[in-house]
Design a protein around this motif. Structure first.
Motif, PDB file in Angstrom:
ATOM      1  N   PHE A  23      -2.657   7.792   8.439  1.00  0.00           N
ATOM      2  CA  PHE A  23      -1.985   8.047   7.162  1.00  0.00           C
ATOM      3  C   PHE A  23      -0.609   7.379   7.128  1.00  0.00           C
ATOM      4  O   PHE A  23      -0.248   6.715   6.153  1.00  0.00           O
ATOM      5  CB  PHE A  23      -1.820   9.555   6.933  1.00  0.00           C
ATOM      6  CG  PHE A  23      -3.108  10.318   6.898  1.00  0.00           C
ATOM      7  CD1 PHE A  23      -4.277   9.732   6.443  1.00  0.00           C
ATOM      8  CD2 PHE A  23      -3.158  11.635   7.329  1.00  0.00           C
ATOM      9  CE1 PHE A  23      -5.473  10.438   6.412  1.00  0.00           C
ATOM     10  CE2 PHE A  23      -4.341  12.352   7.301  1.00  0.00           C
ATOM     11  CZ  PHE A  23      -5.496  11.752   6.842  1.00  0.00           C
ATOM     12  N   VAL A  24       0.138   7.569   8.206  1.00  0.00           N
ATOM     13  CA  VAL A  24       1.524   7.095   8.238  1.00  0.00           C
ATOM     14  C   VAL A  24       1.591   5.571   8.253  1.00  0.00           C
ATOM     15  O   VAL A  24       2.375   4.963   7.509  1.00  0.00           O
ATOM     16  CB  VAL A  24       2.258   7.681   9.461  1.00  0.00           C
ATOM     17  CG1 VAL A  24       3.645   7.059   9.603  1.00  0.00           C
ATOM     18  CG2 VAL A  24       2.374   9.198   9.331  1.00  0.00           C
ATOM     19  N   THR A  29       2.895   0.533   5.543  1.00  0.00           N
ATOM     20  CA  THR A  29       2.489  -0.823   5.151  1.00  0.00           C
ATOM     21  C   THR A  29       2.487  -0.979   3.638  1.00  0.00           C
ATOM     22  O   THR A  29       2.993  -1.973   3.099  1.00  0.00           O
ATOM     23  CB  THR A  29       1.089  -1.139   5.712  1.00  0.00           C
ATOM     24  OG1 THR A  29       1.079  -0.942   7.126  1.00  0.00           O
ATOM     25  CG2 THR A  29       0.706  -2.578   5.408  1.00  0.00           C
ATOM     26  N   ALA A  30       1.927   0.006   2.942  1.00  0.00           N
ATOM     27  CA  ALA A  30       1.859  -0.065   1.482  1.00  0.00           C
ATOM     28  C   ALA A  30       3.252  -0.026   0.856  1.00  0.00           C
ATOM     29  O   ALA A  30       3.522  -0.731  -0.127  1.00  0.00           O
ATOM     30  CB  ALA A  30       1.002   1.085   0.948  1.00  0.00           C
ATOM     31  N   THR A  46      -2.712   4.464  -0.614  1.00  0.00           N
ATOM     32  CA  THR A  46      -2.105   3.685   0.467  1.00  0.00           C
ATOM     33  C   THR A  46      -3.143   2.871   1.239  1.00  0.00           C
ATOM     34  O   THR A  46      -2.778   2.105   2.134  1.00  0.00           O
ATOM     35  CB  THR A  46      -1.363   4.606   1.453  1.00  0.00           C
ATOM     36  OG1 THR A  46      -2.309   5.475   2.099  1.00  0.00           O
ATOM     37  CG2 THR A  46      -0.319   5.449   0.737  1.00  0.00           C
ATOM     38  N   GLY A  47      -4.413   3.058   0.902  1.00  0.00           N
ATOM     39  CA  GLY A  47      -5.466   2.292   1.556  1.00  0.00           C
ATOM     40  C   GLY A  47      -6.329   1.547   0.561  1.00  0.00           C
ATOM     41  O   GLY A  47      -7.530   1.379   0.772  1.00  0.00           O
ATOM     42  N   THR A  48      -5.711   1.105  -0.532  1.00  0.00           N
ATOM     43  CA  THR A  48      -6.467   0.464  -1.604  1.00  0.00           C
ATOM     44  C   THR A  48      -6.396  -1.058  -1.568  1.00  0.00           C
ATOM     45  O   THR A  48      -7.381  -1.751  -1.821  1.00  0.00           O
ATOM     46  CB  THR A  48      -5.953   0.967  -2.971  1.00  0.00           C
ATOM     47  OG1 THR A  48      -6.187   2.383  -3.058  1.00  0.00           O
ATOM     48  CG2 THR A  48      -6.669   0.280  -4.119  1.00  0.00           C
ATOM     49  N   ILE A  49      -5.223  -1.596  -1.247  1.00  0.00           N
ATOM     50  CA  ILE A  49      -4.993  -3.043  -1.309  1.00  0.00           C
ATOM     51  C   ILE A  49      -4.860  -3.595   0.108  1.00  0.00           C
ATOM     52  O   ILE A  49      -4.217  -2.975   0.958  1.00  0.00           O
ATOM     53  CB  ILE A  49      -3.711  -3.347  -2.121  1.00  0.00           C
ATOM     54  CG1 ILE A  49      -3.825  -2.760  -3.534  1.00  0.00           C
ATOM     55  CG2 ILE A  49      -3.454  -4.850  -2.190  1.00  0.00           C
ATOM     56  CD1 ILE A  49      -2.567  -2.912  -4.361  1.00  0.00           C
ATOM     57  N   PRO A  50      -5.464  -4.759   0.382  1.00  0.00           N
ATOM     58  CA  PRO A  50      -5.265  -5.383   1.703  1.00  0.00           C
ATOM     59  C   PRO A  50      -3.785  -5.731   1.893  1.00  0.00           C
ATOM     60  O   PRO A  50      -3.095  -6.027   0.922  1.00  0.00           O
ATOM     61  CB  PRO A  50      -6.125  -6.651   1.633  1.00  0.00           C
ATOM     62  CG  PRO A  50      -7.105  -6.389   0.535  1.00  0.00           C
ATOM     63  CD  PRO A  50      -6.390  -5.519  -0.456  1.00  0.00           C
ATOM     64  N   CYS A  54      -7.590  -2.472   5.181  1.00  0.00           N
ATOM     65  CA  CYS A  54      -8.322  -2.739   6.425  1.00  0.00           C
ATOM     66  C   CYS A  54      -7.888  -1.774   7.521  1.00  0.00           C
ATOM     67  O   CYS A  54      -8.722  -1.215   8.252  1.00  0.00           O
ATOM     68  CB  CYS A  54      -8.088  -4.183   6.865  1.00  0.00           C
ATOM     69  SG  CYS A  54      -8.426  -5.409   5.582  1.00  0.00           S
ATOM     70  N   LEU A  55      -6.582  -1.577   7.626  1.00  0.00           N
ATOM     71  CA  LEU A  55      -6.045  -0.653   8.623  1.00  0.00           C
ATOM     72  C   LEU A  55      -6.515   0.771   8.354  1.00  0.00           C
ATOM     73  O   LEU A  55      -6.948   1.488   9.264  1.00  0.00           O
ATOM     74  CB  LEU A  55      -4.513  -0.725   8.600  1.00  0.00           C
ATOM     75  CG  LEU A  55      -3.753   0.160   9.582  1.00  0.00           C
ATOM     76  CD1 LEU A  55      -4.009  -0.301  11.010  1.00  0.00           C
ATOM     77  CD2 LEU A  55      -2.256   0.130   9.280  1.00  0.00           C
TER      78      LEU A  55
END
Length: 266
Positions: A23-24, A29-30, A46-50, A54-55
């Protein structure tokens, strides 16, 4: 020996630390790449865009694996402690099934992003958090049934408190999400990654996102309660050979063949 080296306590520790890190790291990164707003975005956003997508995906897949391993060990431990109590055995099997379903939902969340396949992503969230909450309920009931013979009442009360925290987060998130996506504040809000505090619906959005983060960490807190229990258990694999060779032929034939080969070489 360190406390996390005792028994299998490293499993829930690894699950909690790795999941929190997923999560962190995705959040950092985002935020660094300005893909989301710094103030409490949805975890899924926070996990939508490369590249954070990927992470986010690979780390959550590993979290799902760690979750399955942790739940299986918990299942084996409860069974070993209560081999003749049919009610506990039945609940224990139900708990394992629910736990594996929840982990499968986590895999869906990891691999089907919110902005790409929204309804599949929501299905994964329902499996992860909805079924996962029922798993927590079953484990709390098991803790109640096993105290004070197997463990103290404190563990039961701690797990009950975390369960109530989880349920309140679910209710808060559900209500705020229904209000937010009811159409009163516009359409296509699912794809919206940046919010202005002056916009209508911003309050409902913040309540929903805070509830989601609270829900996620209530799950991690529940698994923290396994650490002390897992210090008292270890598992080992037992190898059982069905023969002394890997040939498909009967053992007697193989033995005769080996004898002939040896005799011929002499």
């Amino acid at each position: 020996m360190w406390w996390f080296q005792q028994g299998l306590s490293c499993l829930p520790v690894a699950l909690v630390v790795w999941s929190a890190a997923s999560f962190v790291f995705s959040y950092i990164t985002a935020i660094t790449l300005h893909h989301v707003d710094p103030l409490v975005p949805y975890i899924s956003d926070t996990g939508t865009i490369p590249p954070e997508r990927c992470l986010f995906g690979i780390m959550l897949n590993i979290s799902a694996f760690l979750g399955m391993a942790t739940m299986y060990v918990r299942y084996k431990q409860v069974y070993a402690l209560n081999p003749e109590r049919s009610k506990i055995i039945k609940l224990n099997k139900i708990g394992l099934t629910l736990g594996l379903m929840s982990c499968f939902g986590l895999c869906i969340i990891a691999n089907f992003q919110k902005c790409i396949l929204y309804y599949i992503h929501v299905l994964g969230a329902c499996l992860t958090f909805g079924v996962g909450a029922v798993y927590m309920l079953v484990q709390t009931v098991l803790s109640h049934l096993m105290q004070p013979e197997v463990h103290s009442k404190d563990i039961f009360w701690i797990r009950l408190t975390v369960l109530l925290w989880c349920c309140s987060s679910i209710v808060s998130m559900f209500v705020s999400s229904v209000v937010l996506y009811s159409g009163l504040y516009g359409t296509n809000l699912v794809q919206k990654l940046h919010w202005d505090p002056q916009e209508k619906g911003y309050s409902a959005h913040i309540i929903s996102t805070v509830s989601e983060w609270s829900l996620a960490f209530s799950f991690l807190s529940f698994f923290l309660t396994y650490i002390r229990d897992f210090q008292k258990i270890s598992l080992r694999a037992v190898v059982s050979l069905h023969g002394q060779t890997l040939y498909n032929a009967p053992q007697s034939f193989v033995t005769d063949e080996q004898t002939l080969l040896v005799a011929g070489s002499i």
